[in-house]
Design an enzyme around this catalytic site. Structure first.
Site, short mmCIF file in Angstrom:
data_model
loop_
_atom_site.label_atom_id
_atom_site.label_comp_id
_atom_site.label_asym_id
_atom_site.label_seq_id
_atom_site.Cartn_x
_atom_site.Cartn_y
_atom_site.Cartn_z
N ASP A 53 49.56 -52.00 -20.87
CA ASP A 53 49.26 -52.64 -22.14
C ASP A 53 48.69 -51.73 -23.19
O ASP A 53 47.40 -51.39 -23.30
CB ASP A 53 48.26 -54.05 -22.12
CG ASP A 53 48.09 -54.91 -23.05
OD1 ASP A 53 48.63 -54.27 -24.17
OD2 ASP A 53 47.75 -56.05 -22.74
N GLU A 69 44.91 -60.80 -19.11
CA GLU A 69 46.11 -60.86 -19.66
C GLU A 69 47.45 -60.17 -18.75
O GLU A 69 48.56 -60.65 -19.12
CB GLU A 69 45.80 -59.67 -20.75
CG GLU A 69 45.09 -60.51 -21.86
CD GLU A 69 44.69 -59.68 -23.04
OE1 GLU A 69 44.92 -58.35 -22.81
OE2 GLU A 69 43.75 -60.28 -23.67
N LYS A 119 37.14 -58.90 -31.13
CA LYS A 119 37.05 -59.08 -29.84
C LYS A 119 36.32 -58.33 -29.02
O LYS A 119 35.74 -58.27 -28.02
CB LYS A 119 38.64 -58.92 -29.34
CG LYS A 119 39.14 -59.31 -27.93
CD LYS A 119 40.40 -59.40 -27.63
CE LYS A 119 40.91 -59.38 -26.30
NZ LYS A 119 42.42 -59.68 -25.88
N ASP A 146 46.95 -66.09 -26.97
CA ASP A 146 46.73 -64.65 -26.78
C ASP A 146 45.68 -64.49 -27.71
O ASP A 146 46.25 -64.47 -29.12
CB ASP A 146 48.12 -64.04 -26.75
CG ASP A 146 47.88 -62.50 -26.78
OD1 ASP A 146 46.54 -62.01 -26.76
OD2 ASP A 146 48.70 -61.56 -27.07
P1 ADP Z 1 46.58 -56.49 -29.37
O1 ADP Z 1 46.98 -56.60 -28.00
O2 ADP Z 1 45.57 -55.42 -29.88
O3 ADP Z 1 46.22 -57.52 -30.19
P2 ADP Z 1 49.38 -56.11 -30.21
O4 ADP Z 1 50.08 -56.28 -28.79
O5 ADP Z 1 49.83 -57.22 -31.26
O6 ADP Z 1 47.87 -55.76 -30.34
O7 ADP Z 1 50.01 -54.91 -30.87
C1 ADP Z 1 49.72 -54.49 -32.06
C2 ADP Z 1 50.22 -52.67 -32.41
O8 ADP Z 1 51.51 -52.80 -31.89
C3 ADP Z 1 50.05 -52.54 -33.57
O9 ADP Z 1 49.48 -51.10 -33.66
C4 ADP Z 1 51.45 -52.40 -34.26
O10 ADP Z 1 51.71 -51.45 -35.15
C5 ADP Z 1 52.30 -52.24 -32.96
N1 ADP Z 1 53.55 -52.38 -33.40
C6 ADP Z 1 54.13 -53.38 -33.58
N2 ADP Z 1 55.36 -53.34 -33.65
C7 ADP Z 1 55.92 -52.16 -33.50
C8 ADP Z 1 57.03 -51.28 -33.12
N3 ADP Z 1 58.13 -51.85 -33.68
N4 ADP Z 1 57.02 -50.10 -32.99
C9 ADP Z 1 55.86 -49.57 -32.53
N5 ADP Z 1 54.78 -50.17 -32.74
C10 ADP Z 1 54.64 -51.49 -33.12
MG MG Z 2 47.14 -57.61 -26.50
#
Ligand code: ADP
Ligand code: MG
Length: 618
Positions: A211, A187, A87, A23
């Site tokens: 998402d 995705e 990205k 991912d």
């Molecule tokens: P991307 O797909 O953009 O790479 P992710 O799916 O990894 O992103 O999501 C990252 C986001 O999720 C960040 O803003 C992070 O702060 C948030 N996040 C991670 N854990 C938690 C949580 N326990 N509660 C709320 N938000 C969270």
């Molecule tokens: Mg993602």
């Protein structure tokens, strides 16, 4: 075909190679595999026991690159050399991102053209492909370290709304990182596989995948029939995510601390601390009702209710997107069988609650939302490896198909591993004024220069009416039918001139030859991409020189001697750089020439406009 590979680290023979799922996220990236014994999809953990690698790169003064949480710590303290959200720039031209550049703190070359974007760090220019490949290389290294075996094949996920150019850019990044990208999958498709949806053939389901990541939001409606995933609609906001939740909490803390914007502006470290505390608070509020801490010896706090009130407008926006996606799919809420929660930000309880209220059913959140996409990619990888025999594998193209463009570069229309039957169209134009014919040369292979690929056919589309360069619109269409026959059709849209040819791409190629062509593309990936970058820079420089010279010639009476002199020197320096084949120098001197000529170009345009207006009033 059985393959034997030797693990260089341990000196042992590896019977089978694992294909990993990746991912490659805007905020975080990670690798997952199917555990060889348990057959379960698992995300690979780092030494520090985390699975997520922040998609952030930091360049030190001597251009040493670090990727991940170490790089993240430089976000506020060394913004010019810390690159995030790459990205967003994949497969994008300057025109595409013109309105969003201000949101990034690093330097993007600001010439307003159709060319692909470049990011400047110090005096070096990087393409988003190169930067993404650094992240992928880091993931590959970490995976090899954990698995104690070499990793060279993968499946990479992309958002469902990614276009051809963005998917191709992702493939190229993989190649540059030394990975063979067996397939690019959507995705939401990966997420659904991770939930086991679409794995048995006699199944029909309609699902919504919500998402919410760090900086982007998307929702997709998919229909799954007999293991085939159809994206019915997508919607979203590419500038809405968990980072915005952090920002509203940050503002809340700033107010509590009574800090002024001057105080914040002068101290990057305070901003950094507040940002980190805000994210910590947000995560804690996914579990607890309150958060309390101290910043600069003063206490700050926020309750879950306060947080919910602050993010309500943001979450409401995502619901409007869901409404539009539903409308586009021409389905009603009750026709959606399952709602999947994906992305770290869906851990926020309020988000789950609102989404569930909107769709009128409980949401599915049993799989870790920040790992679910990678886990699904690993499942797809396992299917490709042939370990999941019940699943039908559609026929796919073994090598990429494309045509020759400027400078002898390969422009891929149908990437390798695309489904057969399949189809692609792309628009091209002429390079010279009055050009009446276009050569269409069809190639097969993975290398960047057509001369390294296999030529399948060539024909000339003639009879294009004479027009200025760039005006004719020529659609090139590739259609592969179920028997694997490729039909190439060129149509000039203004005049309706058409020409068609048929070829058999697989003809005369054995499996071993296909494999060696693939291996070559990986071995030469780095030099290929460098050559491509140099050719692109040179073509751009040539166009810039041509434009400037035409302009000088046409408007000489309005341009001062000093300006003419400066321009000529600029042109000469650029020509010298082109001879020396130094890509970075060519790019910076092209920018330089643009800077020299734009003031008088603007002045001349003003005069021209003024004269045109005068003409009108007489
Ligand atoms: P991307 O797909 O953009 O790479 P992710 O799916 O990894 O992103 O999501 C990252 C986001 O999720 C960040 O803003 C992070 O702060 C948030 N996040 C991670 N854990 C938690 C949580 N326990 N509660 C709320 N938000 C969270
Ligand atoms: Mg993602």
């Amino acid at each position: 075909m059985a393959k034997i590979s030797i693990n260089i680290a341990t000196g042992t023979i590896q019977k089978e190679e694992l294909i990993v799922g990746i991912d490659l996220g805007t905020t975080n990236s990670l690798v997952a595999i199917i555990h060889p014994e348990t057959k379960q999809a698992i995300a690979l953990k780092d030494i520090d026991n985390t699975t997520l690698v922040p998609s952030i790169l930091h360049f030190s003064e001597n251009r040493h690159v670090t990727v991940g949480s170490e790089a993240k710590s430089f976000l506020e303290t060394d913004p010019a050399n810390t690159i995030y959200s790459v990205k967003r720039l994949m497969g994008k031209s300057h025109n595409d991102i013109r309105n969003n550049q201000h949101s990034l703190s690093y330097k993007i070359l600001d010439d307003d053209t159709e060319r692909l974007v470049k990011i400047q760090v110090g005096d070096t220019f990087y393409s988003p492909i190169e930067l993404s490949s650094c992240i992928l290389k880091e993931l590959k290294n970490r995976a090899e370290h954990v698995l104690k075996m070499s990793v060279s094949k993968c499946v990479i996920t992309v958002p469902a709304y990614f276009n051809d150019a963005q998917r191709q850019a992702t493939r190229d990044a993989g190649k540059l990182a030394g990975l063979e990208v067996l397939r690019i999958i959507n995705e939401p498709t990966a997420a659904s596989l991770a939930y086991g949806i679409g794995l048995s053939s006699a199944e029909t389901k309609t699902i919504a995948v919500y998402d919410l990541g760090g900086g982007t939001f998307d929702v997709s409606i998919l229909k799954i029939t007999d293991g085939i995933f159809d994206v019915l609609s997508t919607n979203g906001d590419t500038y809405l995510g968990g980072d915005d939740f952090d920002k509203v909490i940050g503002h809340h803390f700033v107010t509590q601390l009574g800090l002024t914007s001057d105080e914040l502006g002068n101290d990057k470290r305070i901003v950094q601390t507040i940002r980190l505390k805000a994210e910590e608070a947000k995560k804690q509020l996914s579990q607890d009702d309150t958060y309390e801490s101290t910043i600069l010896q003063a206490s700050v706090s926020i309750t879950r209710q306060e947080f919910t009130d602050l993010i309500k407008p943001l979450v409401d926006k995502t619901i409007s997107c869901c409404e539009m996606a539903l409308k586009d799919s021409q389905l009603t809420k009750d026709q959606i069988d399952v709602v999947l929660m994906v992305g770290g930000s869906t851990r926020t309880p309020y988000v789950k609650q609102i989404v569930s209220e909107f769709f009128g059913k409980p949401v599915n959140d049993s799989v870790n939302p920040d790992e679910v996409v990678a886990l699904g990619a690993a499942i797809q990888a396992d299917i490709l490896a042939g370990n999941n025999k019940d699943l039908l594998l559609l026929d796919i193209t073994p090598l990429s198909l494309g045509i020759e463009t400027m400078g002898g570069l390969m422009d891929v229309l149908i990437p390798r591993n695309s489904k057969i039957p399949g189809k692609a169209v792309r628009q091209y134009s002429t390079q010279k004024d009055g050009q009446t014919g276009i050569k269409v040369a069809v190639y097969q292979g993975e290398r960047d220069l057509v001369s390294d690929n296999r030529k399948l056919a060539e024909f000339i589309l003639s009879g294009i009416p004479a027009m200025p360069a760039g005006l004719p619109k020529v659609d090139i269409q590739f259609v592969i039918n179920a028997d694997g026959i490729l039909q190439v059709k060129a149509t000039e849209l203004r005049s309706g001139v058409v020409q068609t040819i048929e070829v058999k791409p697989q003809y005369g190629l054995s499996d071993t030859e296909v494999e060696s062509m693939l291996m070559d593309s990986i071995t030469h990936a780095k030099s290929d991409i460098q050559i491509r970058a140099l050719i692109e820079a040179t073509t751009e420089a040539e166009q810039m020189i041509q434009l400037t010279e035409n302009f000088l010639h046409k408007h000489q009476q309005y341009i001062t001697e000093a300006e003419k002199q400066a321009t000529r020197t600029g042109i000469q320096l650029l020509q010298e750089a082109m001879e020396s084949a130094d890509k970075n120098r060519i790019m910076s001197l092209t920018e330089e020439l643009n800077k020299i000529s734009s003031p008088f170009a603007e002045r001349v345009m003003d005069i021209a406009v003024a004269e045109a207006l005068k003409g009108k009033t007489v």
